[in-house]
Design a protein around this motif. Sequence first.
Motif, PDB file in Angstrom:
ATOM      1  N   SER A 153       0.837  -1.202   0.000  1.00 32.87           N
ATOM      2  CA  SER A 153       0.000   0.000   0.000  1.00 32.87           C
ATOM      3  C   SER A 153       0.872   1.252   0.000  1.00 32.87           C
ATOM      4  CB  SER A 153      -0.918   0.013   1.231  1.00 32.87           C
ATOM      5  OG  SER A 153      -0.162   0.021   2.426  1.00 32.87           O
ATOM      6  N   PHE A 154       0.356   2.313  -0.625  1.00 36.19           N
ATOM      7  CA  PHE A 154       1.000   3.621  -0.665  1.00 36.19           C
ATOM      8  C   PHE A 154       0.008   4.606  -0.062  1.00 36.19           C
ATOM      9  CE2 PHE A 154       2.607   0.967  -4.048  1.00 36.19           C
ATOM     10  CZ  PHE A 154       3.983   1.109  -3.928  1.00 36.19           C
ATOM     11  N   VAL A 155       0.258   4.971   1.195  1.00 36.92           N
ATOM     12  CA  VAL A 155      -0.733   5.667   2.009  1.00 36.92           C
ATOM     13  C   VAL A 155      -0.656   7.173   1.803  1.00 36.92           C
ATOM     14  CG1 VAL A 155      -1.595   5.962   4.369  1.00 36.92           C
ATOM     15  CG2 VAL A 155      -0.508   3.818   3.696  1.00 36.92           C
ATOM     16  N   PHE A 156      -1.808   7.831   1.832  1.00 36.33           N
ATOM     17  CA  PHE A 156      -1.893   9.292   1.811  1.00 36.33           C
ATOM     18  C   PHE A 156      -3.203   9.680   2.495  1.00 36.33           C
ATOM     19  CE2 PHE A 156      -4.050   7.784  -1.930  1.00 36.33           C
ATOM     20  CZ  PHE A 156      -5.136   8.639  -2.094  1.00 36.33           C
ATOM     21  N   ALA A 162      -5.280   4.990   0.428  1.00 36.45           N
ATOM     22  CA  ALA A 162      -4.059   4.355  -0.059  1.00 36.45           C
ATOM     23  C   ALA A 162      -4.310   3.747  -1.434  1.00 36.45           C
ATOM     24  CB  ALA A 162      -3.573   3.280   0.897  1.00 36.45           C
ATOM     25  N   PHE A 163      -3.244   3.746  -2.237  1.00 31.51           N
ATOM     26  CA  PHE A 163      -3.227   2.938  -3.445  1.00 31.51           C
ATOM     27  C   PHE A 163      -2.689   1.564  -3.050  1.00 31.51           C
ATOM     28  CE2 PHE A 163      -2.942   7.204  -5.404  1.00 31.51           C
ATOM     29  CZ  PHE A 163      -4.042   7.103  -6.258  1.00 31.51           C
ATOM     30  N   VAL A 164      -3.343   0.521  -3.518  1.00 36.14           N
ATOM     31  CA  VAL A 164      -2.995  -0.842  -3.118  1.00 36.14           C
ATOM     32  C   VAL A 164      -2.691  -1.680  -4.363  1.00 36.14           C
ATOM     33  CG1 VAL A 164      -3.781  -2.948  -1.963  1.00 36.14           C
ATOM     34  CG2 VAL A 164      -4.438  -0.702  -1.057  1.00 36.14           C
ATOM     35  N   LEU A 211      -2.953  -9.093 -10.875  1.00 32.57           N
ATOM     36  CA  LEU A 211      -2.209  -7.919 -10.430  1.00 32.57           C
ATOM     37  C   LEU A 211      -3.193  -6.763 -10.293  1.00 32.57           C
ATOM     38  CD1 LEU A 211       0.541  -6.448  -9.902  1.00 32.57           C
ATOM     39  CD2 LEU A 211       0.577  -5.923 -12.347  1.00 32.57           C
ATOM     40  N   PRO A 212      -3.445  -6.267  -9.058  1.00 31.48           N
ATOM     41  CA  PRO A 212      -4.448  -5.216  -8.861  1.00 31.48           C
ATOM     42  C   PRO A 212      -3.844  -3.819  -8.816  1.00 31.48           C
ATOM     43  CG  PRO A 212      -3.830  -6.077  -6.741  1.00 31.48           C
ATOM     44  CD  PRO A 212      -2.968  -6.797  -7.766  1.00 31.48           C
ATOM     45  N   LEU A 213      -4.678  -2.836  -9.081  1.00 32.01           N
ATOM     46  CA  LEU A 213      -4.393  -1.436  -8.801  1.00 32.01           C
ATOM     47  C   LEU A 213      -5.677  -0.855  -8.233  1.00 32.01           C
ATOM     48  CD1 LEU A 213      -2.554   0.988  -8.752  1.00 32.01           C
ATOM     49  CD2 LEU A 213      -3.228   1.501 -11.112  1.00 32.01           C
TER      50      LEU A 213
END
Length: 312
Positions: A153-156, A162-164, A211-213
């Motif tokens: 995850s890329f949290v903001f 978050a982008f997961v 592969l998810p986005l």
Amino acid sequence: MKKNVVLLLTSLALTASTFARQPIDTTIVLSNHKQINISDRDKQLDIRVIEQDEQGNTSHINEIYINNKDYSIRTATFHEGERIQQSIVRENDGFLFSMPSLPWNRQFDPHWAGFGIGFNNVADRQLHINHVNGVSLYSGASLEYTLNLFEKSFVFGRNHWAFVTGLGMKWNRYHLSKNEYFIREGDQTVIKPAEDIRFYKTRLGVNSFTLPLLLEYQAGRTKAGCFFLSAGVVGSLNYMSASKVKYVDERGRKQKERIDRELYVRLFSFDILVQAGFGSFGLYAKYSPVTLFEPGRGPEVYPVSVGAMIHF
């Protein structure tokens, strides 16, 4: 909680006094416009927690003074859920050390990794479900199995968004409701009726890597978990497809037979995924805007599925 903060700041102070040989000034930047200032002057260690507002005005939240004989502490006022960022500014001859998250911090826990079971079906362009373009399925027997092992995850957004992404696998089984089967004829996959035999199971199987986005939102964090809602695109590498049937022969014995493989299922496809839940349990729905088979090489059907996930 306040006791933990005091212990944390005291540990920082003792570490600083141990390694210091020259006067030092070290600043540790925290979230929410807060920072910890550590200075060592004349055998006096001074630790201050400072908050800065949007206009640049500063105010002291906590101060700790340590010397050779005693120390004095004023209670800190951290709010639960704050997260220390590992961003450190070094000045003069200061030392550099990493600082972990506060012990009561509840980090963002993405919802991709886990195991799930769902129900498969097919639709046409107008989203009519089942009995479309010559394909009729047993919905209750057409299952989807999902195993997602890796996530990132890329949290903001103050730890709520978050982008997961990650990696996973899925196994889709499409069971036909009529006495017919999938088979490859020439450069097409067709459905043919059985002759002089009755199948008690006939299905198409597709195995895939995924592969998810995803964009995920979380709220209402408690010790039991939090509410989450996520949506996005899941890409698939469909590495295997096969048609199988099961029947009872003339001697009354159950037989299993593979009819065909590589049935012109798309090598690459993608699904639109929406999922929601609480804690480690979630429900999902998926729809693929691209056909199951390669264009012109099979029935024009679009995969759909709904199911449940237990997240790791």
